[in-house]
Write an enzyme that holds these catalytic residues in place. Structure first.
Site, PDB file in Angstrom:
ATOM      1  N   GLY A 196      16.240 -38.409 -12.353  1.00  0.00           N
ATOM      2  CA  GLY A 196      15.267 -39.054 -11.121  1.00  0.00           C
ATOM      3  C   GLY A 196      16.206 -39.365  -9.814  1.00  0.00           C
ATOM      4  N   ASN A 197      17.416 -39.873 -10.126  1.00  0.00           N
ATOM      5  CA  ASN A 197      18.092 -40.159  -8.936  1.00  0.00           C
ATOM      6  C   ASN A 197      18.735 -38.992  -8.127  1.00  0.00           C
ATOM      7  OD1 ASN A 197      20.176 -39.382 -10.951  1.00  0.00           O
ATOM      8  ND2 ASN A 197      21.573 -40.400  -9.447  1.00  0.00           N
ATOM      9  N   LYS A 208      12.817 -34.993 -20.420  1.00  0.00           N
ATOM     10  CA  LYS A 208      13.344 -33.856 -19.893  1.00  0.00           C
ATOM     11  C   LYS A 208      14.735 -33.699 -20.494  1.00  0.00           C
ATOM     12  CE  LYS A 208      16.642 -35.574 -16.734  1.00  0.00           C
ATOM     13  NZ  LYS A 208      16.876 -37.102 -17.192  1.00  0.00           N
ATOM     14  N   LYS A 240       3.619 -43.172 -23.971  1.00  0.00           N
ATOM     15  CA  LYS A 240       4.056 -43.281 -22.423  1.00  0.00           C
ATOM     16  C   LYS A 240       3.056 -43.662 -21.518  1.00  0.00           C
ATOM     17  CE  LYS A 240       7.896 -41.442 -20.463  1.00  0.00           C
ATOM     18  NZ  LYS A 240       8.913 -42.104 -20.452  1.00  0.00           N
ATOM     19  N   LYS A 257      19.241 -39.738 -23.834  1.00  0.00           N
ATOM     20  CA  LYS A 257      20.380 -38.862 -23.386  1.00  0.00           C
ATOM     21  C   LYS A 257      21.418 -38.346 -24.433  1.00  0.00           C
ATOM     22  CE  LYS A 257      19.621 -40.358 -18.635  1.00  0.00           C
ATOM     23  NZ  LYS A 257      18.544 -39.565 -18.647  1.00  0.00           N
TER      24      LYS A 257
HETATM   25  P1  ADP Z   1      17.328 -40.408 -15.399  1.00  0.00           P
HETATM   26  O1  ADP Z   1      16.305 -40.926 -14.306  1.00  0.00           O
HETATM   27  O2  ADP Z   1      18.771 -39.823 -14.882  1.00  0.00           O
HETATM   28  O3  ADP Z   1      16.984 -39.918 -16.626  1.00  0.00           O
HETATM   29  P2  ADP Z   1      17.509 -43.090 -16.314  1.00  0.00           P
HETATM   30  O4  ADP Z   1      17.366 -44.185 -15.588  1.00  0.00           O
HETATM   31  O5  ADP Z   1      16.477 -42.682 -17.449  1.00  0.00           O
HETATM   32  O6  ADP Z   1      18.084 -41.956 -15.837  1.00  0.00           O
HETATM   33  O7  ADP Z   1      18.887 -43.338 -17.436  1.00  0.00           O
HETATM   34  C1  ADP Z   1      20.176 -43.465 -16.610  1.00  0.00           C
HETATM   35  C2  ADP Z   1      20.408 -45.003 -16.558  1.00  0.00           C
HETATM   36  O8  ADP Z   1      20.663 -45.722 -17.759  1.00  0.00           O
HETATM   37  C3  ADP Z   1      21.682 -45.200 -15.814  1.00  0.00           C
HETATM   38  O9  ADP Z   1      21.495 -45.250 -14.476  1.00  0.00           O
HETATM   39  C4  ADP Z   1      22.172 -46.835 -16.408  1.00  0.00           C
HETATM   40  O10 ADP Z   1      21.655 -47.704 -15.489  1.00  0.00           O
HETATM   41  C5  ADP Z   1      21.384 -46.812 -17.769  1.00  0.00           C
HETATM   42  N1  ADP Z   1      22.148 -47.342 -18.688  1.00  0.00           N
HETATM   43  C6  ADP Z   1      21.640 -47.773 -20.040  1.00  0.00           C
HETATM   44  N2  ADP Z   1      22.550 -48.068 -20.967  1.00  0.00           N
HETATM   45  C7  ADP Z   1      23.678 -47.465 -20.263  1.00  0.00           C
HETATM   46  C8  ADP Z   1      24.940 -47.372 -20.930  1.00  0.00           C
HETATM   47  N3  ADP Z   1      25.194 -47.968 -22.143  1.00  0.00           N
HETATM   48  N4  ADP Z   1      25.731 -46.777 -20.216  1.00  0.00           N
HETATM   49  C9  ADP Z   1      25.562 -46.312 -19.112  1.00  0.00           C
HETATM   50  N5  ADP Z   1      24.323 -46.313 -18.532  1.00  0.00           N
HETATM   51  C10 ADP Z   1      23.462 -46.961 -19.248  1.00  0.00           C
HETATM   52 MG    MG Z   2      14.833 -40.987 -17.586  1.00  0.00          MG
END
Ligand code: ADP
Ligand code: MG
Length: 313
Positions: A11-12, A214, A129, A276
């Site tokens: 998303g970022n 995704k 969801k 992830k």
């Molecule tokens: P995206 O939109 O890229 O799918 P998400 O916001 O869903 O990303 O997930 C990524 C986020 O997860 C990171 O930005 C971080 O803030 C968070 N996060 C949670 N647990 C962890 C961890 N153990 N190590 C690193 N990041 C983590």
């Molecule tokens: Mg996400």
């Protein structure tokens, strides 16, 4: 042979913060993210780009709700297709400009991608969801009756529609994606996890009002091509144990066994890092060799082995 990577951008890559959600802000963020991916391509990688679409689907649904006295509402599978097109357009334009700047003779192409889900997926028994705006209980009950929505009360903030998040089973356009890669195109596909579809009794595809994660869909694509490397590009440079706690420890390298162990120990929250890590585990379990998590700005350094969190079989 040029190595192939599936790069899933989070998303970022499009929305940096709540104050920058307009299309021009999303495009500025896309330009920045695509710059790093173009550098990866310049360094010799073949790249397939996948992306999320959560906020963008939310915007379409909100517009659809606000204008329903005048126009038809947009079904969720259509929202998926709309966002694949709009986000793909931003990535194509940004990549085209960056390729030209770098003198790279490459072309990016977006493929509207359907992803088959299983009607018997347990996720359909408990839709989880939240989607769309908050409603009153009366409105929620009415939608339940007229449109068959599943609705839940959300922590005192009101009622919301919930949909299932089934596991992706098959990338319908997989062969087209592979053919384009082999012709040298940079493919943008499986946007938002793909448009969920099911095969009906007649053997026809039907769109499903559900969402596919995704990260899982990108892992499935990476296996089915197959790709040499699966990259998840998100908002953190590396994955941590005890994330955001005083004893936080950044991870450089993880074996499959360690990843499973830390996941089971609860280091990765459900809505963010867990999918992830699970996606990377499933990529390796199905024959993938290497997976990487990092942020767009560190992609080059991570590929050089200097940072990022690497998962290896
Ligand atoms: P995206 O939109 O890229 O799918 P998400 O916001 O869903 O990303 O997930 C990524 C986020 O997860 C990171 O930005 C971080 O803030 C968070 N996060 C949670 N647990 C962890 C961890 N153990 N190590 C690193 N990041 C983590
Ligand atoms: Mg996400």
């Amino acid at each position: 042979m040029t190595k192939l990577a599936v790069v899933a951008v989070g998303g970022n890559a499009l929305i940096k913060d709540e104050q920058h959600r307009q299309v021009r802000d999303q495009y500025a963020a896309a330009v920045e993210s695509m710059r790093h991916i173009a550098a990866m391509i310049a360094a010799g990688w073949n790249v397939v780009i996948t992306h999320g679409n959560g906020p963008q689907v939310g915007f379409i649904l909100r517009r659809s709700e606000l204008s329903r006295h005048e126009l038809h509402e947009v079904p969720l599978d259509s929202c998926g297709a709309d966002t694949q097109g709009a986000i793909g357009y931003m990535f194509q334009k940004a990549l085209r400009n960056e390729f030209l700047r770098r003198g790279l003779n490459r072309q990016a192409v977006t493929l509207v991608t359907q992803v088959e889900v299983d009607p018997n997926d347990p996720a359909f028994q408990r839709p989880s969801k939240p989607i769309g705006s908050f409603m009153s209980e009366a409105e929620a009950r009415a939608k339940q009756q007229t449109d068959g929505w599943s609705v839940v009360e959300d922590a005192g903030r009101g009622w919301r529609r919930v949909v299932a998040s089934p596991k992706p089973q098959r990338i319908v356009e997989r062969d087209a994606i592979l053919a384009l890669i082999q012709q040298g195109f940079v493919v943008i596909g499986v946007g938002g996890g793909g448009i969920p579809v099911m095969v009906d009794a007649a053997g026809d595809l039907q769109g499903v009002e559900a969402v596919i994660d995704k990260d899982y869909a990108s892992a499935l694509l990476a296996n089915s091509l197959p790709a040499d490397l699966f990259v998840i590009s998100t908002a953190v440079e590396r994955v941590a144990l005890n994330y955001n706690k005083p004893d936080q420890r950044w991870l450089d390298r993880l074996t499959l066994a360690e990843a499973r162990q830390y996941l089971a120990a609860g280091h990765f929250p459900k809505g963010s890092m867990a999918p992830k890590i699970e996606a990377m585990i499933s990529f390796l379990e199905r024959g993938g060799r290497q997976a990487l998590i990092t942020n767009p700005e560190n992609l080059g350094r991570a590929l050089a082995g200097e940072t990022g969190t690497w998962l290896t079989a």
